[in-house]
Scaffold this motif. Structure first.
Motif, mmCIF file in Angstrom:
data_model
loop_
_atom_site.group_PDB
_atom_site.id
_atom_site.type_symbol
_atom_site.label_atom_id
_atom_site.label_comp_id
_atom_site.label_asym_id
_atom_site.label_seq_id
_atom_site.Cartn_x
_atom_site.Cartn_y
_atom_site.Cartn_z
ATOM 1 N N LEU A 143 -6.995 -3.149 -2.735
ATOM 2 C CA LEU A 143 -7.166 -4.273 -3.652
ATOM 3 C C LEU A 143 -5.852 -4.738 -4.266
ATOM 4 O O LEU A 143 -5.784 -5.843 -4.809
ATOM 5 C CB LEU A 143 -8.135 -3.905 -4.782
ATOM 6 N N SER A 144 -4.822 -3.924 -4.215
ATOM 7 C CA SER A 144 -3.563 -4.279 -4.866
ATOM 8 C C SER A 144 -2.510 -4.794 -3.880
ATOM 9 O O SER A 144 -1.360 -5.009 -4.258
ATOM 10 C CB SER A 144 -3.003 -3.076 -5.639
ATOM 11 N N ARG A 145 -2.879 -4.962 -2.624
ATOM 12 C CA ARG A 145 -2.051 -5.626 -1.613
ATOM 13 C C ARG A 145 -2.927 -6.669 -0.926
ATOM 14 O O ARG A 145 -4.149 -6.647 -1.057
ATOM 15 C CB ARG A 145 -1.519 -4.633 -0.571
ATOM 16 N N PHE A 146 -2.330 -7.570 -0.160
ATOM 17 C CA PHE A 146 -3.140 -8.586 0.512
ATOM 18 C C PHE A 146 -3.226 -8.353 2.016
ATOM 19 O O PHE A 146 -3.491 -9.256 2.795
ATOM 20 C CB PHE A 146 -2.629 -9.998 0.200
ATOM 21 N N SER B 172 -1.747 -2.135 -11.529
ATOM 22 C CA SER B 172 -1.031 -2.037 -10.261
ATOM 23 C C SER B 172 0.404 -2.467 -10.477
ATOM 24 O O SER B 172 0.663 -3.566 -10.991
ATOM 25 C CB SER B 172 -1.686 -2.932 -9.198
ATOM 26 N N SER B 173 1.332 -1.621 -10.084
ATOM 27 C CA SER B 173 2.746 -1.934 -10.285
ATOM 28 C C SER B 173 3.151 -3.193 -9.528
ATOM 29 O O SER B 173 3.905 -4.025 -10.041
ATOM 30 C CB SER B 173 3.618 -0.750 -9.840
ATOM 31 N N VAL C 188 -4.540 -10.032 -12.262
ATOM 32 C CA VAL C 188 -4.881 -8.772 -11.593
ATOM 33 C C VAL C 188 -6.365 -8.732 -11.247
ATOM 34 O O VAL C 188 -6.758 -8.376 -10.129
ATOM 35 C CB VAL C 188 -4.491 -7.569 -12.466
ATOM 36 N N GLU C 189 -7.205 -9.106 -12.191
ATOM 37 C CA GLU C 189 -8.649 -9.096 -11.937
ATOM 38 C C GLU C 189 -9.024 -10.068 -10.821
ATOM 39 O O GLU C 189 -9.806 -9.733 -9.917
ATOM 40 C CB GLU C 189 -9.409 -9.442 -13.214
ATOM 41 N N ALA C 190 -8.474 -11.271 -10.875
ATOM 42 C CA ALA C 190 -8.799 -12.268 -9.857
ATOM 43 C C ALA C 190 -8.290 -11.840 -8.484
ATOM 44 O O ALA C 190 -8.971 -12.047 -7.472
ATOM 45 C CB ALA C 190 -8.196 -13.617 -10.249
ATOM 46 N N ALA D 63 0.509 8.007 -7.065
ATOM 47 C CA ALA D 63 1.424 8.064 -8.209
ATOM 48 C C ALA D 63 2.064 6.712 -8.480
ATOM 49 O O ALA D 63 2.775 6.555 -9.470
ATOM 50 C CB ALA D 63 2.510 9.111 -7.945
ATOM 51 N N ILE D 64 1.811 5.723 -7.618
ATOM 52 C CA ILE D 64 2.421 4.405 -7.753
ATOM 53 C C ILE D 64 1.495 3.442 -8.470
ATOM 54 O O ILE D 64 1.917 2.698 -9.351
ATOM 55 C CB ILE D 64 2.784 3.841 -6.362
#
Length: 419
Positions: free
Chosen positions: A139-142, A29-30, A79-81, A131-132
């Motif tokens: 999962l990549s934002r809160f 995730s960028s 990232v995993e956590a 594409a990002i």
């Protein structure tokens, strides 16, 4: 819906979410790799969140952002956590819908179905990845954190738990600022104003004390957002982007963690849209206070106003709407329209590479334009009933919405509690 059936529904949907999301844990995730992980590591090493790292979120956002760094080493571990942390909040929303939402089996199952479909569609699980990011958006934002807290606050308000709902909404505000603008909906008909004030103030005071002890100030986070220009995914950017397909001058440029629109008249369009949004917000609040429409529907309408009239409309903002709208409307036309907007958002994200290349293209512009038109339709569908309910009930609508509700499901009719 009986307790055993609710528990079974919760278990099955949680298993489905785990089966879909668990294999995606750890994907690149960028935002996590380039922003959250380095920022968390620097803060853990002694940097101030705002003075040194320019954190753009309220102080309690540090909890979900820093927690993964406390239990792992390195970017991959972070990232995993972080992914697992968001899965926990995703499952918590499922449990709230399954176990705490009033109503019959049909309403509860419909709410679970809409939320599940929306969160999976918006995360590249059913459609292609964006594409990002390679990892699912949820999962990549809160954003699932404030979404959970707001849903819990509304359900607590329906249960007439004054201190609980106000504390939850205050904590949500200190995670991401938008829940502060939902207070007018939940204050309608509230009788324990003193308890609400105390419960609201406690998280704010804790945040202020933490900042003082840290020697930091989150004022910079406020100015960060007030200085942002019109973002390319916002609704008022759409006419400029469509016009660019016919030769007009409009380009995306990097700025403030996204892409701003550069076009003649964009600044004027931004402020017209802001003023129009304020007007619609005030109108919905005023109508809501005079109506007997449910808390869920009124909060959903206000949140739709905040999302649609935002000058920065990031895709993850739809995660704010999904749980509330799922609970308020089930498989109604409102959520059919919202799910169409989710699908179009994911299609737009698949073609975001054109914006990354510094120019608009048809594969990016047309799905985005269709998405924004769809969101305007959704806004109409959820706001018009509030306005109509106000005109129908008049002054008689000034009672407690927990006692008199319009159909979808009835809120609690239990006496007001103060805890």
């Amino acid at each position: 819906m009986r307790g055993r059936r609710r528990a079974l529904a919760a278990l099955l949907v949680c298993i489905l979410h785990l089966a879909v999301f668990a294999p995606r844990v750890g994907e690149w995730s960028s935002v996590l790799v380039n922003d959250f992980a380095p920022q968390a590591e620097a803060i853990e090493s002694g940097d101030r969140p705002y003075g040194d790292q320019d954190l753009e979120y309220p102080p309690f956002s540090l909890v979900p952002l820093q927690a993964p760094a406390l239990f792992t080493d390195g970017t991959d571990g972070y990232v995993e956590a972080f992914h697992w942390e968001m899965i926990v909040f995703d499952l918590a929303i499922v449990l709230l819908l399954a176990l705490a939402l009033p109503g019959r089996s049909r309403e509860v199952i419909s709410a679970l179905a809409v939320y599940t479909a929306g969160v999976l569609l918006l995360s590249g699980v059913i459609l292609d990845d964006s594409a990002i990011d390679q990892s699912p958006l949820a999962l990549s934002r809160f954003d699932l954190v404030p979404a959970f807290l707001v849903l819990a606050a509304v359900l607590a308000r329906d249960a007439a738990r004054s201190a609980t709902w106000s504390a939850l909404l205050s904590v949500a505000t200190m995670v991401k600022a938008f829940p502060a603008l939902l207070y007018p909906a939940l204050l309608r008909g509230e009788r324990s104003w003193g308890r609400v004030a105390v419960a609201t103030a406690i998280p704010l005071l804790i945040a202020a004390v933490v900042m003082v002890v840290w020697g930091d100030s989150f004022i910079s986070a406020i100015t960060y957002h007030t200085e942002r220009e019109l973002q390319i995914e916002s609704v008022p950017s759409t006419p400029f982007e469509v016009a660019s397909e016919f030769g007009a001058g409009a380009i995306p440029v990097p700025g403030h963690g996204g892409f701003d629109l550069v076009a003649s008249g964009a600044g004027v369009a931004k402020w017209i849209w802001v003023l129009l949004g304020i007007g619609v917000y005030v109108m919905v609040v005023r109508a809501g206070w005079r109506s007997r429409i449910s808390n869920l529907r009124l909060v959903t309408a206000l949140l739709a106003v905040l999302v649609v009239f935002a000058t920065v409309l990031s895709p993850q903002f739809l995660l704010w709407l999904l749980p509330l709208s799922a609970a308020a409307y089930g498989l109604g036309r409102e959520n059919i329209v919202l799910l169409v907007a989710v699908i179009l958002t994911q299609v737009m994200l698949q073609n975001y590479g054109e914006a990354l290349d510094g120019e608009f293209g048809a594969a990016f512009v047309w799905p985005l334009a269709a998405r924004n038109v769809t969101l305007l339709v959704y806004l109409w569908l959820v706001c018009v009933p509030v306005l109509r309910s106000s005109s129908e009930t008049g002054d008689a609508g000034l009672g407690d919405p927990a006692r008199t509700e319009l159909p979808w499901h009835a809120s609690s009719t239990r006496p007001t509690r103060t805890a």
